[in-house]
Design an enzyme around this catalytic site. Sequence first.
Site, PDB file in Angstrom:
ATOM      1  NE  ARG A 147       3.981 -12.600  10.128  1.00 28.84           N
ATOM      2  CZ  ARG A 147       4.456 -12.479   8.895  1.00 28.84           C
ATOM      3  NH1 ARG A 147       5.688 -12.917   8.627  1.00 28.84           N
ATOM      4  NH2 ARG A 147       3.748 -11.936   7.937  1.00 28.84           N
ATOM      5  CB  ALA A 165      -0.078  -5.209   8.045  1.00 32.50           C
ATOM      6  CB  CYS A 218       1.841 -15.150  -2.431  1.00 35.01           C
ATOM      7  SG  CYS A 218       2.167 -15.981  -0.874  1.00 35.01           S
TER       8      CYS A 218
END
Length: 463
Positions: free
Chosen positions: A134, A106, A226
């Site tokens: 993170r 996430a 991505c």
Amino acid sequence: MDLPDEFTANMAGMLGEEFEPFLASLSLPSPVSVRLNPDKTYPLDGMYEKVPWCETGYYIPERLPFTFDPLFHAGAYYVQEASSMFVGHILRQLVKEPVMLLDLCAAPGGKTTLALSSLPEGSFVVSNEYVPQRAAVLAENVIKWGTPFCAVTNASPSDCARIKECFDVIIADVPCSGEGMFRKDPLTIAEWSPGSVKACVRRQRSIIDDVWPALRPGGLLIYSTCTYNTAENEDMAAYLCRGLGCEPARLAIPPEWNVMRELKGDVPVYRFMPHRTAGEGFSVTVVRKPGHAQPFMQKRVRSDVKGGVKIPGGVKDLLETPEDYRYGTLPCGSIYALPKNVSLPAQFPGNIKVLHAGITVAEPKGRDMVPHQSLLASRRYRRGAFPDIPLETDEALAYLRREVLMKTATSRGYATVSYKGVPIGWVKQVGTRSNNLYPQEWRIRSSRIPAENNVLPVKIRGI
């Protein structure tokens, strides 16, 4: 842009006559887009071009100095790449009842905050990140967004799988080779190689296999990357359907959005390509796990976060409607509040670290209980419970740098500081100054002072 030969050859073979427009698009500036927090702000329709697939997303003409906007730090909006906002469209189209959702990979929090603003009322999100550093950034962004319908965890996919058949929806925005970020982040070009693509495929399959037991039968998996290549997209979509027995979930998409479809196979893959849409590269497929589809949120398991504990006097009174919440403590001793109509969704094993749950109301410091930043960000704080110190822009930025504030509202005790009527943090008043309680790890690290206050003209609700 100096691209690897293997990459350009692969893209030319994939895109055919669209390759030249695609290649030209990589030399254009990256679009800048933001997504408003609908719980905190009014729309900006008529001021900026809207992102077609996101009701709260807008393109803005240039990158603004967001770091120096106190309302950005208050969670009024999130700076997010436009293509990835498509996940909100998926949730609005396919999810019509409250769900328990796991955002597996996430950080930094774009898809989590998007899900929180897109799901039906009563849904709950577990936002997870494996890398501890993170995960801390993820918790910060989730807390700032301000919804009590979320928990933040630090765990591996295999750890999450121990929470068997708990989640109605899993978002797996997996680590990938990053080809879609070549224009936005040229450093990703140097890291790319055919070998890195193969390594990513192995890692992606391992992540999905590891977390698979956590998705309930009939539940939805939203798999995204991505990157452009078919090995990490179409081939993975085929594995989900043929290897794991899933059924594809097809989406209705207006043709004017110019979303490209799958480049091989027959499993739907929705591709955002920079020569077709205003955004970076993004690919997504949605599948449904085989098995009988139980009613959403039917399955519940226990939580190891302590509930029903004795809460110090006065803590509940910091909330506007304390009767709407149930209270407990996190392992660190912080007191949390969760809406009564949801339950913390899992018996988190010991190797799943809970960083945040619902609203963190207060945290222990010695013998004292210090009111928490999460309480203000949630907008459930009972205004007037403590005195407030209004700040001008330069004072607010100094506060967000965690500098001492040389002003008080009263002589002693806790107080809030506010900017344009929005509480942005806590201080402890000591005589003629106020000690700064803004989280150390959240502070603005730049000492630069902007030449002009060029910020997004958001309008705050309820002010």
